[in-house]
Enzyme design. Structure first.
Site, PDB file in Angstrom:
ATOM      1  N   ASP A  80       0.841  -1.345   0.051  1.00 22.38           N
ATOM      2  CA  ASP A  80      -0.151  -0.016  -0.226  1.00 22.38           C
ATOM      3  C   ASP A  80       0.870   1.359  -0.033  1.00 22.38           C
ATOM      4  O   ASP A  80       1.991   1.125   0.323  1.00 22.38           O
ATOM      5  CB  ASP A  80      -0.967  -0.272   1.118  1.00 22.38           C
ATOM      6  CG  ASP A  80      -0.202   0.119   2.432  1.00 22.38           C
ATOM      7  OD1 ASP A  80       0.904  -0.740   2.683  1.00 22.38           O
ATOM      8  OD2 ASP A  80      -0.605   0.845   3.331  1.00 22.38           O
ATOM      9  N   GLU A 139       0.405  -1.322   5.919  1.00 17.91           N
ATOM     10  CA  GLU A 139       1.403  -0.692   6.715  1.00 17.91           C
ATOM     11  C   GLU A 139       1.205   0.793   6.790  1.00 17.91           C
ATOM     12  O   GLU A 139       1.455   1.295   8.089  1.00 17.91           O
ATOM     13  CB  GLU A 139       2.878  -1.016   6.198  1.00 17.91           C
ATOM     14  CG  GLU A 139       3.768  -0.627   7.022  1.00 17.91           C
ATOM     15  CD  GLU A 139       4.547   0.651   6.765  1.00 17.91           C
ATOM     16  OE1 GLU A 139       5.340   1.138   7.842  1.00 17.91           O
ATOM     17  OE2 GLU A 139       4.107   1.564   5.916  1.00 17.91           O
TER      18      GLU A 139
END
Length: 369
Positions: A80, A139
Protein backbone atom coordinates in the site's frame (compact mmCIF):
# COMPACT_ATOMS: atom_id res chain seq x y z
CA UNK A 1 26.90 -17.41 -10.37
CA UNK A 2 28.19 -13.93 -9.53
CA UNK A 3 25.43 -12.20 -7.56
CA UNK A 4 26.15 -8.63 -8.59
CA UNK A 5 26.48 -9.54 -12.27
CA UNK A 6 23.13 -11.35 -12.11
CA UNK A 7 21.34 -8.23 -10.87
CA UNK A 8 23.16 -5.97 -13.32
CA UNK A 9 22.06 -8.25 -16.15
CA UNK A 10 18.45 -8.12 -14.96
CA UNK A 11 18.23 -4.39 -14.14
CA UNK A 12 16.15 -3.58 -17.24
CA UNK A 13 13.73 -6.41 -16.45
CA UNK A 14 13.48 -5.25 -12.83
CA UNK A 15 12.66 -1.69 -13.92
CA UNK A 16 10.13 -2.88 -16.47
CA UNK A 17 8.37 -4.91 -13.79
CA UNK A 18 8.60 -2.06 -11.30
CA UNK A 19 6.95 0.29 -13.78
CA UNK A 20 4.01 -2.08 -14.18
CA UNK A 21 3.71 -2.41 -10.41
CA UNK A 22 3.91 1.34 -9.74
CA UNK A 23 1.23 1.99 -12.37
CA UNK A 24 -1.10 -0.13 -10.25
CA UNK A 25 -1.96 2.63 -7.77
CA UNK A 26 -2.52 1.17 -4.29
CA UNK A 27 -3.67 3.71 -1.69
CA UNK A 28 -4.37 2.19 1.70
CA UNK A 29 -8.06 1.23 2.15
CA UNK A 30 -8.73 1.15 -1.62
CA UNK A 31 -9.78 -2.50 -1.56
CA UNK A 32 -10.42 -2.87 -5.29
CA UNK A 33 -7.00 -1.56 -6.28
CA UNK A 34 -5.23 -3.44 -3.50
CA UNK A 35 -6.85 -6.68 -4.62
CA UNK A 36 -5.77 -6.02 -8.21
CA UNK A 37 -2.19 -5.45 -7.07
CA UNK A 38 -2.32 -8.61 -4.97
CA UNK A 39 -3.39 -10.54 -8.09
CA UNK A 40 -0.38 -9.10 -9.94
CA UNK A 41 2.00 -10.04 -7.13
CA UNK A 42 0.49 -13.48 -6.69
CA UNK A 43 1.13 -14.36 -10.33
CA UNK A 44 4.83 -13.49 -9.96
CA UNK A 45 5.58 -14.94 -6.53
CA UNK A 46 3.59 -18.19 -6.89
CA UNK A 47 6.27 -20.04 -8.94
CA UNK A 48 8.87 -19.39 -6.21
CA UNK A 49 7.32 -21.13 -3.20
CA UNK A 50 4.08 -22.13 -1.53
CA UNK A 51 1.83 -19.07 -1.67
CA UNK A 52 -1.14 -18.38 0.60
CA UNK A 53 -3.55 -15.46 0.23
CA UNK A 54 -5.22 -14.16 3.39
CA UNK A 55 -8.21 -11.90 2.76
CA UNK A 56 -8.61 -9.12 5.36
CA UNK A 57 -10.85 -6.03 5.71
CA UNK A 58 -7.83 -3.93 4.66
CA UNK A 59 -6.88 -6.01 1.63
CA UNK A 60 -5.08 -9.28 0.89
CA UNK A 61 -1.98 -10.42 2.76
CA UNK A 62 0.26 -12.64 0.65
CA UNK A 63 2.36 -15.20 2.52
CA UNK A 64 4.97 -17.30 0.75
CA UNK A 65 7.07 -20.11 2.19
CA UNK A 66 10.19 -21.37 0.46
CA UNK A 67 11.85 -24.41 2.03
CA UNK A 68 15.50 -24.27 2.98
CA UNK A 69 17.96 -25.41 5.56
CA UNK A 70 19.32 -24.09 8.82
CA UNK A 71 17.66 -21.03 10.26
CA UNK A 72 14.36 -19.41 9.28
CA UNK A 73 14.29 -15.88 7.84
CA UNK A 74 11.22 -13.63 7.50
CA UNK A 75 11.17 -11.03 4.69
CA UNK A 76 8.73 -8.15 5.15
CA UNK A 77 7.29 -5.66 2.66
CA UNK A 78 4.04 -3.75 2.13
CA UNK A 79 2.38 -2.76 -1.12
CA UNK A 80 0.00 0.00 0.00
CA UNK A 81 1.05 3.62 -0.49
CA UNK A 82 0.10 7.01 0.96
CA UNK A 83 -0.63 8.54 -2.45
CA UNK A 84 -4.30 9.01 -3.42
CA UNK A 85 -5.35 7.90 -6.88
CA UNK A 86 -4.62 10.67 -9.37
CA UNK A 87 -2.19 12.52 -7.09
CA UNK A 88 0.62 12.05 -9.61
CA UNK A 89 0.22 13.58 -13.08
CA UNK A 90 2.66 10.93 -14.36
CA UNK A 91 2.72 7.52 -12.70
CA UNK A 92 6.18 6.72 -14.06
CA UNK A 93 8.93 9.11 -15.08
CA UNK A 94 12.64 8.56 -15.71
CA UNK A 95 15.03 11.50 -15.56
CA UNK A 96 18.64 10.44 -15.98
CA UNK A 97 19.41 7.97 -13.20
CA UNK A 98 16.26 8.76 -11.21
CA UNK A 99 12.98 6.88 -11.47
CA UNK A 100 9.88 8.64 -10.12
CA UNK A 101 6.45 7.28 -9.23
CA UNK A 102 3.98 6.78 -6.37
CA UNK A 103 5.41 4.15 -4.02
CA UNK A 104 8.52 3.51 -6.11
CA UNK A 105 10.67 4.24 -3.03
CA UNK A 106 8.20 3.44 -0.25
CA UNK A 107 8.17 0.61 -0.90
CA UNK A 108 7.34 -1.09 -4.17
CA UNK A 109 10.97 -1.01 -5.24
CA UNK A 110 11.99 -2.84 -2.07
CA UNK A 111 9.15 -5.35 -2.37
CA UNK A 112 10.38 -6.34 -5.83
CA UNK A 113 13.89 -6.82 -4.36
CA UNK A 114 12.39 -9.85 -2.60
CA UNK A 115 10.95 -11.18 -5.86
CA UNK A 116 14.27 -10.84 -7.67
CA UNK A 117 16.25 -12.27 -4.75
CA UNK A 118 14.02 -15.35 -4.88
CA UNK A 119 14.54 -15.58 -8.63
CA UNK A 120 18.29 -15.39 -8.07
CA UNK A 121 18.11 -18.24 -5.56
CA UNK A 122 16.06 -20.27 -8.04
CA UNK A 123 18.45 -19.62 -10.92
CA UNK A 124 21.68 -20.09 -8.97
CA UNK A 125 20.64 -23.04 -6.86
CA UNK A 126 22.40 -21.41 -3.92
CA UNK A 127 21.63 -23.09 -0.57
CA UNK A 128 19.64 -20.78 1.67
CA UNK A 129 17.71 -20.82 4.94
CA UNK A 130 14.00 -21.51 5.13
CA UNK A 131 12.25 -18.35 3.98
CA UNK A 132 8.90 -16.79 4.73
CA UNK A 133 7.71 -13.70 2.84
CA UNK A 134 4.87 -11.45 3.97
CA UNK A 135 3.46 -8.81 1.61
CA UNK A 136 0.93 -6.62 3.41
CA UNK A 137 -1.71 -4.04 2.38
CA UNK A 138 -2.00 -1.75 5.42
CA UNK A 139 1.42 -0.66 6.72
CA UNK A 140 0.86 3.00 5.91
CA UNK A 141 -2.15 3.09 8.25
CA UNK A 142 -0.52 1.25 11.15
CA UNK A 143 -0.89 -2.41 10.02
CA UNK A 144 -4.15 -3.00 11.94
CA UNK A 145 -4.88 -6.28 10.13
CA UNK A 146 -1.33 -7.34 9.32
CA UNK A 147 0.20 -6.91 12.76
CA UNK A 148 -0.99 -10.21 14.30
CA UNK A 149 0.09 -12.10 11.16
CA UNK A 150 3.49 -10.40 11.20
CA UNK A 151 3.99 -11.14 14.89
CA UNK A 152 3.00 -14.79 14.48
CA UNK A 153 5.47 -15.17 11.61
CA UNK A 154 8.21 -13.36 13.53
CA UNK A 155 7.86 -15.75 16.46
CA UNK A 156 8.76 -18.59 14.07
CA UNK A 157 11.76 -16.73 12.64
CA UNK A 158 15.42 -16.51 13.63
CA UNK A 159 15.87 -13.20 11.77
CA UNK A 160 13.71 -10.58 10.08
CA UNK A 161 14.74 -8.47 7.08
CA UNK A 162 12.59 -5.44 6.24
CA UNK A 163 12.65 -4.04 2.71
CA UNK A 164 11.82 -0.44 3.57
CA UNK A 165 14.08 2.21 2.04
CA UNK A 166 17.52 2.93 3.54
CA UNK A 167 18.37 6.20 5.25
CA UNK A 168 18.94 9.36 3.22
CA UNK A 169 22.66 8.56 3.08
CA UNK A 170 22.07 4.93 2.15
CA UNK A 171 22.52 3.47 5.61
CA UNK A 172 20.61 0.53 7.03
CA UNK A 173 18.13 1.12 9.84
CA UNK A 174 18.96 -0.30 13.27
CA UNK A 175 16.63 1.91 15.31
CA UNK A 176 13.24 3.51 14.77
CA UNK A 177 11.06 5.61 17.01
CA UNK A 178 7.89 4.21 18.47
CA UNK A 179 4.75 5.73 17.00
CA UNK A 180 1.50 6.68 18.68
CA UNK A 181 -1.70 8.09 17.19
CA UNK A 182 -4.29 9.65 19.50
CA UNK A 183 -7.62 11.31 18.80
CA UNK A 184 -8.80 13.89 21.33
CA UNK A 185 -12.55 14.48 21.00
CA UNK A 186 -14.16 17.45 22.70
CA UNK A 187 -17.91 17.72 23.32
CA UNK A 188 -19.22 21.19 24.11
CA UNK A 189 -22.61 22.89 23.76
CA UNK A 190 -23.97 24.78 20.77
CA UNK A 191 -25.46 28.27 21.06
CA UNK A 192 -26.03 31.31 18.85
CA UNK A 193 -22.73 33.18 18.69
CA UNK A 194 -24.41 36.56 18.28
CA UNK A 195 -27.47 36.27 20.55
CA UNK A 196 -26.42 34.16 23.55
CA UNK A 197 -22.86 32.85 23.28
CA UNK A 198 -22.68 32.60 27.07
CA UNK A 199 -25.05 29.62 26.92
CA UNK A 200 -22.60 27.65 24.81
CA UNK A 201 -19.44 25.69 25.57
CA UNK A 202 -16.96 26.16 22.76
CA UNK A 203 -15.36 22.83 21.87
CA UNK A 204 -12.79 24.50 19.62
CA UNK A 205 -11.56 26.68 22.49
CA UNK A 206 -11.39 23.65 24.77
CA UNK A 207 -9.46 21.76 22.13
CA UNK A 208 -6.98 24.65 21.86
CA UNK A 209 -6.33 24.35 25.60
CA UNK A 210 -5.77 20.60 25.25
CA UNK A 211 -3.41 20.97 22.29
CA UNK A 212 -1.32 23.40 24.33
CA UNK A 213 -1.19 20.89 27.17
CA UNK A 214 -0.21 18.05 24.85
CA UNK A 215 2.51 20.11 23.17
CA UNK A 216 4.04 20.73 26.60
CA UNK A 217 4.80 16.97 26.69
CA UNK A 218 7.22 17.29 23.78
CA UNK A 219 10.88 16.77 24.73
CA UNK A 220 13.15 17.48 21.79
CA UNK A 221 16.29 16.67 23.77
CA UNK A 222 14.95 13.14 24.28
CA UNK A 223 13.77 13.01 20.67
CA UNK A 224 10.10 12.93 21.71
CA UNK A 225 7.93 14.83 19.25
CA UNK A 226 4.23 15.72 19.26
CA UNK A 227 2.27 16.64 16.13
CA UNK A 228 -1.37 17.83 16.31
CA UNK A 229 -1.50 17.66 12.54
CA UNK A 230 -5.19 17.10 11.88
CA UNK A 231 -7.85 19.30 13.51
CA UNK A 232 -11.60 19.50 12.86
CA UNK A 233 -14.38 21.37 14.60
CA UNK A 234 -17.47 23.51 14.47
CA UNK A 235 -20.30 23.81 11.98
CA UNK A 236 -20.67 27.53 11.17
CA UNK A 237 -19.04 30.82 12.12
CA UNK A 238 -22.18 32.03 13.98
CA UNK A 239 -22.62 28.84 16.04
CA UNK A 240 -20.64 28.14 19.21
CA UNK A 241 -18.74 24.97 18.29
CA UNK A 242 -20.37 21.92 19.84
CA UNK A 243 -17.70 19.43 18.75
CA UNK A 244 -14.00 19.46 17.85
CA UNK A 245 -11.27 16.86 17.55
CA UNK A 246 -7.54 16.63 16.93
CA UNK A 247 -5.44 13.71 15.75
CA UNK A 248 -2.08 13.73 17.52
CA UNK A 249 1.09 12.04 16.23
CA UNK A 250 3.57 10.96 18.93
CA UNK A 251 7.13 9.70 18.30
CA UNK A 252 9.62 8.49 20.93
CA UNK A 253 12.89 6.57 20.97
CA UNK A 254 12.19 4.63 24.16
CA UNK A 255 9.30 2.77 25.75
CA UNK A 256 9.74 4.92 28.85
CA UNK A 257 9.17 8.14 26.91
CA UNK A 258 6.26 6.68 24.97
CA UNK A 259 4.70 5.56 28.26
CA UNK A 260 5.16 8.98 29.86
CA UNK A 261 3.35 10.72 27.01
CA UNK A 262 0.66 8.05 26.86
CA UNK A 263 -0.19 8.38 30.56
CA UNK A 264 -0.31 12.17 30.36
CA UNK A 265 -2.62 12.23 27.33
CA UNK A 266 -4.99 9.75 28.94
CA UNK A 267 -5.07 11.88 32.11
CA UNK A 268 -6.20 15.09 30.35
CA UNK A 269 -9.07 16.93 32.05
CA UNK A 270 -11.37 19.67 30.62
CA UNK A 271 -10.54 23.33 31.22
CA UNK A 272 -13.93 24.87 30.38
CA UNK A 273 -16.91 24.12 32.65
CA UNK A 274 -19.33 21.85 30.80
CA UNK A 275 -16.79 20.51 28.30
CA UNK A 276 -16.26 16.76 28.03
CA UNK A 277 -13.21 14.93 26.65
CA UNK A 278 -12.69 11.54 25.03
CA UNK A 279 -9.24 10.15 24.22
CA UNK A 280 -8.85 7.29 21.76
CA UNK A 281 -5.83 5.56 20.26
CA UNK A 282 -2.41 4.89 21.72
CA UNK A 283 1.06 3.66 20.86
CA UNK A 284 0.61 1.47 17.78
CA UNK A 285 4.28 0.77 17.04
CA UNK A 286 6.77 0.17 19.85
CA UNK A 287 10.29 1.62 19.48
CA UNK A 288 12.58 -0.57 17.39
CA UNK A 289 16.05 -1.62 18.42
CA UNK A 290 17.44 -3.59 15.53
CA UNK A 291 20.17 -6.23 15.48
CA UNK A 292 23.76 -4.98 15.45
CA UNK A 293 24.93 -8.48 14.53
CA UNK A 294 22.74 -8.49 11.42
CA UNK A 295 23.92 -5.01 10.56
CA UNK A 296 27.60 -5.96 10.84
CA UNK A 297 26.99 -8.99 8.64
CA UNK A 298 25.25 -6.79 6.05
CA UNK A 299 27.97 -4.15 6.24
CA UNK A 300 30.69 -6.72 5.47
CA UNK A 301 28.69 -8.06 2.51
CA UNK A 302 28.03 -4.51 1.31
CA UNK A 303 31.74 -3.66 1.38
CA UNK A 304 32.42 -6.52 -1.05
CA UNK A 305 29.70 -5.08 -3.31
CA UNK A 306 31.12 -1.56 -3.20
CA UNK A 307 28.57 -0.23 -0.68
CA UNK A 308 29.57 1.81 2.36
CA UNK A 309 26.80 1.16 4.89
CA UNK A 310 26.18 3.07 8.10
CA UNK A 311 23.90 2.18 11.02
CA UNK A 312 20.96 4.60 10.88
CA UNK A 313 18.31 5.77 13.35
CA UNK A 314 15.08 7.26 11.95
CA UNK A 315 11.88 8.73 13.34
CA UNK A 316 9.50 6.83 11.07
CA UNK A 317 8.05 3.47 12.07
CA UNK A 318 7.76 0.25 10.09
CA UNK A 319 6.58 -3.32 10.58
CA UNK A 320 10.10 -4.01 11.84
CA UNK A 321 9.07 -2.23 15.05
CA UNK A 322 6.73 -5.14 15.80
CA UNK A 323 9.27 -7.88 15.15
CA UNK A 324 12.12 -6.23 17.06
CA UNK A 325 9.82 -5.69 20.07
CA UNK A 326 9.35 -9.47 20.20
CA UNK A 327 13.11 -9.90 20.58
CA UNK A 328 13.62 -11.28 17.05
CA UNK A 329 16.83 -9.96 15.42
CA UNK A 330 15.64 -7.41 12.86
CA UNK A 331 17.37 -5.31 10.20
CA UNK A 332 15.54 -2.63 8.23
CA UNK A 333 16.29 -0.36 5.28
CA UNK A 334 17.29 -3.03 2.75
CA UNK A 335 15.34 -1.51 -0.14
CA UNK A 336 16.62 0.64 -3.04
CA UNK A 337 18.46 3.91 -2.53
CA UNK A 338 16.44 7.04 -3.31
CA UNK A 339 14.66 9.90 -1.57
CA UNK A 340 11.48 11.83 -0.81
CA UNK A 341 9.17 9.17 0.63
CA UNK A 342 5.50 10.30 0.81
CA UNK A 343 6.17 13.19 -1.57
CA UNK A 344 5.38 13.69 -5.24
CA UNK A 345 9.13 13.76 -5.90
CA UNK A 346 9.59 10.23 -4.52
CA UNK A 347 12.25 8.37 -6.52
CA UNK A 348 14.91 5.68 -6.59
CA UNK A 349 18.37 5.73 -8.16
CA UNK A 350 18.43 3.06 -10.87
CA UNK A 351 22.20 2.56 -11.05
CA UNK A 352 22.31 1.53 -7.38
CA UNK A 353 19.63 -1.15 -7.71
CA UNK A 354 21.93 -4.08 -8.63
CA UNK A 355 24.26 -3.70 -5.64
CA UNK A 356 21.39 -3.20 -3.21
CA UNK A 357 19.46 -6.19 -4.55
CA UNK A 358 22.64 -8.27 -4.43
CA UNK A 359 23.11 -7.21 -0.80
CA UNK A 360 19.72 -8.67 0.08
CA UNK A 361 20.35 -11.93 -1.80
CA UNK A 362 23.81 -12.46 -0.29
CA UNK A 363 22.60 -11.56 3.19
CA UNK A 364 19.82 -14.14 2.93
CA UNK A 365 22.26 -16.82 1.76
CA UNK A 366 24.69 -15.94 4.57
CA UNK A 367 21.99 -16.64 7.17
CA UNK A 368 21.92 -20.34 6.30
CA UNK A 369 24.27 -20.89 9.25
Amino acid sequence: MDTLEYFKAHLSAYLEELEAFVRLETPSRDLERLARAADWLEARFAPLGRLERLETPMGPILRLERPGGGRRVLLLAHYDTVHPVGAWPELWRVEGDRVYGPGVYDMKGGLLFILWALRYLEASGAPHPALEVLLTPDEEIGSPESRPVIEASARRADAVLVLEAPTGTGGLKVARKGVGIYTIRVHGKAAHQGVEPEKGVNAVVELAHQITRVMALQDLEQGTTIGPNLVRGGTASNVVAEYAEAVIDVRAWTEEEAGRVDRAIRALEPVLPGARLEVAGGINRPPMQGSRALFERARAIGARLGLVLEAGRVGGGSDGNFTAALGVPTLDGLGPFGADAHQRTEHIVASQVPARNALLAELVVSLLD
